[in-house]
Design a protein around this motif. Structure first.
Motif, PDB file in Angstrom:
ATOM      1  N   HIS A  79      -4.684  -3.290   2.636  1.00  0.00           N
ATOM      2  CA  HIS A  79      -4.318  -2.218   2.063  1.00  0.00           C
ATOM      3  C   HIS A  79      -5.338  -1.117   1.666  1.00  0.00           C
ATOM      4  CE1 HIS A  79      -0.565  -4.316   2.203  1.00  0.00           C
ATOM      5  NE2 HIS A  79      -1.016  -5.248   1.282  1.00  0.00           N
ATOM      6  N   GLY A 131       0.703  -1.216   0.060  1.00  0.00           N
ATOM      7  CA  GLY A 131      -0.048  -0.260  -0.132  1.00  0.00           C
ATOM      8  C   GLY A 131       0.699   1.110  -0.232  1.00  0.00           C
ATOM      9  N   SER A 156      -2.312  -2.583   7.347  1.00  0.00           N
ATOM     10  CA  SER A 156      -1.602  -3.127   6.458  1.00  0.00           C
ATOM     11  C   SER A 156      -0.764  -4.054   7.500  1.00  0.00           C
ATOM     12  CB  SER A 156      -0.737  -2.159   5.381  1.00  0.00           C
ATOM     13  OG  SER A 156      -1.369  -1.383   4.666  1.00  0.00           O
TER      14      SER A 156
END
Length: 223
Positions: free
Chosen positions: A124, A3, A118
């Motif tokens: 994410h 992410g 995350s």
């Protein structure tokens, strides 16, 4: 870390687009972009404060944080040092743009909660959403301030990576109350940055950045 990588890429790509557009934009449009960015920063920050204030269990912590943070930042001459670094390269306006970009990209709720989510759950979604918002913001900022806004992507990477790695080791400490307090202080800093862009009041926002450390220290000591 997926992410965060996507988020950084969105800022770099958005800055590239905005910096390229800057050369083709008339001066009056660039001025209007400054106004639009300033207003956006003010209301994004205000929204963060108003959204989190009712959930705060420490109603005066943000005041103490700003007061102590301003003392620490002024003593360390953060604003002055940052301005000197940027002015060395002959771009006086870039400092204001970068400080705004760093605040908008790093101190938002999604940018704080995203790496935590995350690290804890391999989810994410928050960071992908944040990447979309940052992409648009990067276009607007770089169209006003130039390619130098790309430097904020490095700060974002270090910021989110630190949160991600820290979460793995102190997951038992992270709790909603701390995130609420960080979001309130962060929202105020974003609002202050917007006031600076609009040339209403230069709040020396960089000197206030240490305020973000105060809630963390408070929770470590007393909670």
């Amino acid at each position: 870390m997926l992410g965060t990588i996507v988020n950084v890429g969105a800022i770099l790509f958005g800055s590239l687009i905005g910096g390229t557009l800057k050369k083709a934009l008339p001066e009056n449009i660039q001025k209007n972009l400054f106004i639009a960015m300033g207003l956006s920063a003010v209301f994004i920050g205000a929204n963060a404060v108003l959204k989190n204030m009712p959930q705060s269990q420490e109603p005066i912590l943000f005041i103490v944080s700003l007061a102590l943070g301003s003392i620490l930042g002024t003593f360390a001459k953060l604003e002055e040092r940052f301005q000197n670094i940027v002015n060395t390269y002959g771009k006086s306006q870039l400092a204001k743009g970068l400080s705004t970009a760093i605040l908008l990209f790093c101190i938002g709720t999604l940018s704080i909660l995203g790496p935590i989510e995350s690290a804890l759950h391999n989810n994410h979604t928050f960071l992908f959403t944040n990447a979309t918002l940052d992409f648009i913001t990067a276009i607007v900022l770089s169209a006003s301030y130039g390619y130098g806004i790309m430097l904020s992507a490095l700060i974002l990477f270090l910021w989110q990576s630190s949160i991600y790695l820290g979460t793995i080791y102190i997951s038992h400490f992270l709790q909603g109350a701390l995130l609420v307090e960080l979001s309130i202080v962060g929202g105020i800093l974003i609002t202050a940055s917007g006031l600076g862009i609009l040339e209403i009041k230069d709040c020396k926002t960089l000197n206030l950045l240490p305020a973000l450390l105060i809630p963390i220290c408070y929770f470590l000591i007393f909670k």
